[in-house]
Design a protein around this motif. Structure first.
Motif, PDB file in Angstrom:
ATOM      1  N   SER A 143       6.925   5.677  -1.528  1.00 42.98           N
ATOM      2  CA  SER A 143       7.744   4.315  -2.226  1.00 42.98           C
ATOM      3  C   SER A 143       8.792   4.275  -3.130  1.00 42.98           C
ATOM      4  O   SER A 143       8.911   3.405  -2.507  1.00 42.98           O
ATOM      5  CB  SER A 143       6.269   5.292  -3.584  1.00 42.98           C
ATOM      6  N   PRO A 144       9.618   5.236  -4.028  1.00 42.97           N
ATOM      7  CA  PRO A 144      10.803   4.094  -4.588  1.00 42.97           C
ATOM      8  C   PRO A 144      11.516   4.575  -3.297  1.00 42.97           C
ATOM      9  O   PRO A 144      12.506   3.500  -3.486  1.00 42.97           O
ATOM     10  CB  PRO A 144      11.149   5.318  -5.362  1.00 42.97           C
ATOM     11  N   ILE A 145      11.954   4.980  -2.318  1.00 46.78           N
ATOM     12  CA  ILE A 145      13.210   4.649  -1.323  1.00 46.78           C
ATOM     13  C   ILE A 145      12.624   2.748  -0.553  1.00 46.78           C
ATOM     14  O   ILE A 145      13.468   2.720  -0.507  1.00 46.78           O
ATOM     15  CB  ILE A 145      12.475   5.900  -0.424  1.00 46.78           C
ATOM     16  N   LEU A 146      11.607   3.010  -0.293  1.00 42.38           N
ATOM     17  CA  LEU A 146      10.971   2.342   0.451  1.00 42.38           C
ATOM     18  C   LEU A 146      11.370   0.464  -0.440  1.00 42.38           C
ATOM     19  O   LEU A 146      11.620  -0.443  -0.017  1.00 42.38           O
ATOM     20  CB  LEU A 146       9.064   2.264   0.887  1.00 42.38           C
ATOM     21  N   ILE A 147      10.987   0.748  -1.615  1.00 43.83           N
ATOM     22  CA  ILE A 147      11.471  -0.443  -2.672  1.00 43.83           C
ATOM     23  C   ILE A 147      12.369  -0.782  -2.449  1.00 43.83           C
ATOM     24  O   ILE A 147      12.787  -1.827  -2.598  1.00 43.83           O
ATOM     25  CB  ILE A 147      10.741  -0.286  -4.005  1.00 43.83           C
ATOM     26  N   LEU A 194      14.323   0.680  -9.837  1.00 44.15           N
ATOM     27  CA  LEU A 194      13.818   1.539 -11.404  1.00 44.15           C
ATOM     28  C   LEU A 194      12.988   1.778 -11.122  1.00 44.15           C
ATOM     29  O   LEU A 194      12.624   4.045 -11.903  1.00 44.15           O
ATOM     30  CB  LEU A 194      15.124   0.913 -11.983  1.00 44.15           C
ATOM     31  N   MET A 195      12.417   0.910 -11.797  1.00 41.69           N
ATOM     32  CA  MET A 195      10.592   0.875 -12.040  1.00 41.69           C
ATOM     33  C   MET A 195       9.928   1.981 -11.487  1.00 41.69           C
ATOM     34  O   MET A 195       8.844   3.351 -11.886  1.00 41.69           O
ATOM     35  CB  MET A 195       9.964  -0.142 -12.763  1.00 41.69           C
ATOM     36  N   TRP A 196      10.012   2.550 -10.104  1.00 41.71           N
ATOM     37  CA  TRP A 196       9.295   2.604  -9.434  1.00 41.71           C
ATOM     38  C   TRP A 196       9.524   4.097  -8.875  1.00 41.71           C
ATOM     39  O   TRP A 196       8.854   4.860  -8.967  1.00 41.71           O
ATOM     40  CB  TRP A 196       9.114   2.014  -8.137  1.00 41.71           C
ATOM     41  N   TRP A 197      11.027   4.277  -9.357  1.00 42.50           N
ATOM     42  CA  TRP A 197      11.481   5.607  -9.599  1.00 42.50           C
ATOM     43  C   TRP A 197      10.578   6.378 -10.261  1.00 42.50           C
ATOM     44  O   TRP A 197      10.196   7.106 -10.469  1.00 42.50           O
ATOM     45  CB  TRP A 197      12.707   5.959  -8.898  1.00 42.50           C
ATOM     46  N   GLY A 198      10.749   5.921 -11.627  1.00 39.38           N
ATOM     47  CA  GLY A 198      10.362   6.059 -13.151  1.00 39.38           C
ATOM     48  C   GLY A 198       8.818   6.380 -12.727  1.00 39.38           C
ATOM     49  O   GLY A 198       8.572   7.564 -12.463  1.00 39.38           O
ATOM     50  N   ILE A 199       7.772   5.364 -12.042  1.00 40.09           N
ATOM     51  CA  ILE A 199       6.725   6.193 -11.674  1.00 40.09           C
ATOM     52  C   ILE A 199       6.625   6.663 -10.919  1.00 40.09           C
ATOM     53  O   ILE A 199       5.204   7.576 -10.947  1.00 40.09           O
ATOM     54  CB  ILE A 199       5.676   4.845 -10.956  1.00 40.09           C
ATOM     55  N   TYR A 229       0.568  -1.350   0.073  1.00 39.19           N
ATOM     56  CA  TYR A 229      -0.070   0.017   0.133  1.00 39.19           C
ATOM     57  C   TYR A 229       0.555   1.304   0.239  1.00 39.19           C
ATOM     58  O   TYR A 229       0.338   1.995  -0.849  1.00 39.19           O
ATOM     59  CB  TYR A 229      -1.521  -0.133   1.241  1.00 39.19           C
ATOM     60  N   ILE A 230       1.594   1.311   1.160  1.00 32.28           N
ATOM     61  CA  ILE A 230       2.757   2.465   1.070  1.00 32.28           C
ATOM     62  C   ILE A 230       3.833   2.287  -0.410  1.00 32.28           C
ATOM     63  O   ILE A 230       3.424   4.092  -0.971  1.00 32.28           O
ATOM     64  CB  ILE A 230       3.848   2.406   2.129  1.00 32.28           C
ATOM     65  N   ILE A 231       4.020   1.352  -1.259  1.00 31.43           N
ATOM     66  CA  ILE A 231       5.022   1.508  -2.339  1.00 31.43           C
ATOM     67  C   ILE A 231       3.585   2.234  -3.319  1.00 31.43           C
ATOM     68  O   ILE A 231       4.203   2.302  -4.370  1.00 31.43           O
ATOM     69  CB  ILE A 231       5.108   0.517  -2.297  1.00 31.43           C
ATOM     70  N   ALA A 232       2.660   1.788  -2.708  1.00 33.32           N
ATOM     71  CA  ALA A 232       1.624   1.903  -4.884  1.00 33.32           C
ATOM     72  C   ALA A 232       0.729   3.634  -4.028  1.00 33.32           C
ATOM     73  O   ALA A 232       0.265   4.427  -4.837  1.00 33.32           O
ATOM     74  CB  ALA A 232       0.453   1.319  -4.495  1.00 33.32           C
ATOM     75  N   LEU A 233       1.573   4.596  -3.380  1.00 35.67           N
ATOM     76  CA  LEU A 233       1.401   5.811  -3.180  1.00 35.67           C
ATOM     77  C   LEU A 233       0.785   6.479  -3.801  1.00 35.67           C
ATOM     78  O   LEU A 233       0.319   7.346  -4.456  1.00 35.67           O
ATOM     79  CB  LEU A 233       2.093   6.668  -1.532  1.00 35.67           C
ATOM     80  N   LEU A 260       4.750  14.877  -3.221  1.00 38.72           N
ATOM     81  CA  LEU A 260       6.446  14.723  -1.691  1.00 38.72           C
ATOM     82  C   LEU A 260       5.943  13.219  -1.084  1.00 38.72           C
ATOM     83  O   LEU A 260       7.014  12.754  -1.441  1.00 38.72           O
ATOM     84  CB  LEU A 260       6.657  15.821  -1.547  1.00 38.72           C
ATOM     85  N   ILE A 261       4.438  12.741  -0.876  1.00 39.16           N
ATOM     86  CA  ILE A 261       4.755  11.790   0.141  1.00 39.16           C
ATOM     87  C   ILE A 261       4.589  10.938  -0.648  1.00 39.16           C
ATOM     88  O   ILE A 261       5.275   9.533   0.343  1.00 39.16           O
ATOM     89  CB  ILE A 261       2.987  12.246   0.370  1.00 39.16           C
ATOM     90  N   GLY A 262       4.844  10.517  -2.140  1.00 35.90           N
ATOM     91  CA  GLY A 262       4.679   9.457  -3.028  1.00 35.90           C
ATOM     92  C   GLY A 262       6.524   9.299  -2.712  1.00 35.90           C
ATOM     93  O   GLY A 262       6.586   7.882  -3.310  1.00 35.90           O
TER      94      GLY A 262
END
Length: 263
Positions: free
Chosen positions: A219-223, A196-201, A119-123, A214-216
């Motif tokens: 997501s890339p930090i956590l994954i 890298l995909m989540w940094w892209g998203i 859920y957090i990664i999907a922000l 910025l809350i999002g």
């Protein structure tokens, strides 16, 4: 904010269904198959909510939903085929043996914990429906950058997985370590690709920068932290620690970010 609530409820129900499947099959590794599908559940829930409550859906949300569908379906199908041949992942077998009450422990420590992390990664998926995007130069640059990073990440994960599968299918490679293809530049191209995909998203979602967006960043930090330092790289490398061939491979090949091999 209702899309966050509806997405959370959908994900909660989805993981309870997966947990029941795991109990019936006596196989907790179905949680790995559910990982990619869980993001699809959130993406579709957010998209449907946006469609019902708004007259239009932003291009960014369409792109993110498409990327999540492509990535989630590919990853879940890949893990499904892999697990169908090898059975329950050894990690879960070990958990089952070490836990006093494995069913209750698996519910909290595997399925519900995974749902929370997911859920957090999907922000960024949910936040994309909250941002009003303005088409300007910055929008185009960030849109292109986000798409580019996602495509590169998807390439590393999908190609890395395929190369590893082909390597393992060759009987001559039994007991050996994959060191060719993308694996000669990073010891974990699939995990690097997922990060890298989540940094892209995230960058795609921030095509019109906002404080809310910025809350999002969580997501890339956590994954990245998860795959690099917690459940991905460390667990895999622990299996081969101390082997001469692995130590030699480790000395010349970067652990995560792709780089030319050291001479």
């Amino acid at each position: 904010m209702m899309e966050f609530i509806y997405s959370g409820i959908s994900l909660f129900l989805f993981f309870h269904l997966i947990y029941l499947v795991a109990l019936i099959k006596n196989d907790y590794s179905v949680a790995d198959i559910a990982w990619g599908l869980g993001f699809i559940v959130i993406a579709l829930t957010a998209l449907v909510h946006q469609f019902i409550t708004s007259s239009s859906i932003e291009l960014v949300q369409w792109l993110i939903t498409f990327f999540v569908l492509v990535w989630g379906l590919r990853l879940s199908f890949y893990i499904f085929k892999r697990n169908r041949k090898q059975g329950e992942d050894p990690r879960y077998k070990a958990m089952r043996q070490n836990w006093r009450y494995p069913r209750f422990a698996a519910y909290g420590k595997v399925f519900m914990l995974q749902a929370i992390l997911l859920y957090i990664i999907a922000l960024p998926i949910m936040l994309a429906s909250r941002i009003t995007y303005q088409v300007d130069t910055l929008y185009i640059v960030l849109l292109g950058s986000g798409i580019g990073l996602w495509v590169i990440g998807f390439f590393f994960q999908s190609v890395g997985d395929r190369q590893l599968k082909q390597f393992k299918q060759n009987p001559d490679n039994k007991g050996k370590i994959m060191q060719s293809g993308l694996w000669q530049y990073t010891r974990h191209p699939n995990y690097f690709g997922e990060s890298l995909m989540w940094w892209g998203i995230f960058i795609l979602m921030m095509a019109s920068p906002s404080l809310m967006g910025l809350i999002g960043l969580m997501s890339p930090i956590l994954i990245t932290v998860l795959v690099r330092f917690v459940s991905g790289v460390p667990l895999l490398e622990k299996r081969y620690k101390g082997r001469d061939d692995f130590e030699a491979y480790k000395a010349r090949t970067n652990v995560f970010f792709p780089l030319p091999q050291k001479k």
